[in-house]
Design a protein around this motif. Sequence first.
Motif, mmCIF file in Angstrom:
data_model
loop_
_atom_site.group_PDB
_atom_site.id
_atom_site.type_symbol
_atom_site.label_atom_id
_atom_site.label_comp_id
_atom_site.label_asym_id
_atom_site.label_seq_id
_atom_site.Cartn_x
_atom_site.Cartn_y
_atom_site.Cartn_z
ATOM 1 N N PRO A 168 0.840 -1.209 0.000
ATOM 2 C CA PRO A 168 0.000 0.000 0.000
ATOM 3 C C PRO A 168 0.870 1.252 0.000
ATOM 4 N N CYS A 226 -6.756 -7.239 2.675
ATOM 5 C CA CYS A 226 -6.123 -7.771 1.460
ATOM 6 C C CYS A 226 -4.626 -7.966 1.669
ATOM 7 N N ARG A 227 -4.001 -6.978 2.248
ATOM 8 C CA ARG A 227 -2.566 -7.050 2.509
ATOM 9 C C ARG A 227 -2.242 -8.238 3.413
ATOM 10 N N ASP A 268 -8.738 1.189 -6.900
ATOM 11 C CA ASP A 268 -9.737 0.933 -5.853
ATOM 12 C C ASP A 268 -10.211 -0.515 -5.820
ATOM 13 N N ALA A 294 -1.336 0.160 -6.256
ATOM 14 C CA ALA A 294 -1.638 0.825 -4.984
ATOM 15 C C ALA A 294 -2.613 1.977 -5.141
ATOM 16 N N ARG A 354 -8.629 -2.425 2.874
ATOM 17 C CA ARG A 354 -7.375 -2.721 2.194
ATOM 18 C C ARG A 354 -6.416 -3.521 3.069
ATOM 19 N N GLU A 355 -6.451 -3.281 4.377
ATOM 20 C CA GLU A 355 -5.535 -4.006 5.257
ATOM 21 C C GLU A 355 -5.850 -5.506 5.276
ATOM 22 N N SER A 386 -0.787 -5.112 -2.538
ATOM 23 C CA SER A 386 -0.894 -3.658 -2.658
ATOM 24 C C SER A 386 -2.103 -3.110 -1.904
ATOM 25 N N GLY A 387 -2.840 -3.993 -1.242
ATOM 26 C CA GLY A 387 -4.037 -3.568 -0.518
ATOM 27 C C GLY A 387 -5.250 -3.422 -1.401
ATOM 28 N N LEU A 388 -5.251 -4.129 -2.544
ATOM 29 C CA LEU A 388 -6.304 -3.948 -3.540
ATOM 30 C C LEU A 388 -7.243 -5.154 -3.532
ATOM 31 N N PRO A 389 -8.518 -4.963 -3.193
ATOM 32 C CA PRO A 389 -9.462 -6.084 -3.189
ATOM 33 C C PRO A 389 -9.734 -6.579 -4.603
#
Length: 354
Positions: free
Chosen positions: A169, A309-310, A245, A242, A306-307, A266-269
């Motif tokens: 991210p 996903c990470r 959305d 990153a 996002r967290e 990258s925190g991307l769903p």
Amino acid sequence: MRLLLATDAWHPQVNGVVRSVERMAEAGAGLGVEPLMLTPADFASLPMPGYSEIRLSLVTRGRVLARWKRLAPSHVHIATEGPIGHAVRAACLSLNQPFTTSYHTRFPEYLAARAPVPEVWSYAWLRRFHAAASGTMVSTPSLERELAGRGFTHLMRWTRGVDTDLFRPRDIDPFPDLPRPIFLSVGRLAVEKNLAAFLALDLPGSKVVVGDGPDRARLQALAPDAHFLGALTGEALARVYAGADAFVFPSLTDTFGIVLLEALASGLPVAAFPVTGPLDVIGGTDAGVLGTDLRTAALAALTIPRERCRAEALRYTWAESARQFYDNIATAHALGPMQRPARRPSAAALPRPG
């Protein structure tokens, strides 16, 4: 271990096969392995008709055997079923040398999308190719079940990893002039990737496509409002992931989908169809949405933190991938060479009843 790594997929191609082979070669030194690469860079080659990025090597078993004496490998892994893969397979069989293979690409589906070739014929050809290996590596449980159901044997699990230092991210906005939300897709622009399904979705905001390939002109004409950025790598690619959305993965034919891990890291769903690859990476997690209605899945993915996903991506490392890969090679090599697959007798050669 002196490992001969034979692959028809190599630079300038940018895909999961190249990344996986590169990563395994890089990890070898730390595991006491000396990788010996055999790639299209070692031979004269011709561009594949209709897909010039892919080079078809002009290689024979004899040319491989000539290099074999100099390389003196103790172990062999064949990553692809192309000209190099076939030549190395033939060399191994002639030398009674055990070898492993990996199943990366759904060639039967890819070929059927381009030519009137029944998938059952292609699968029979692939089954024969891999049957001579002491082990065939597959990336996911669902792919293992599918191939076992098609008669493939000696299957071994080999997962993939992601560089979580590069793909992470970031507090950036690489799209300051585009309406939000940003729906991103990354991959080769070829008919088998089903990108038209993503471009046809009625979604708010903007669609961004990263990648290149033979289908680019058609896809751009199909969706003139989408933003095509071409092929990106490294920091440039990581910043795009990153800054988006939601990640939309429309493929129905991938065996894994490393881009899924890059998006998650990258925190991307992720939004995807419930098929091999997404089912294994996203299914059973809260890091994405799988569904036959890709539009509904894409909109629902926007609500995922996002967290989350990470955290899911951190379970996948290239170190663990390499451990599995080299353990499989050692295990399969200890089994010794498989028998050469017997050809089925022709109808004329079969005994007549009575």
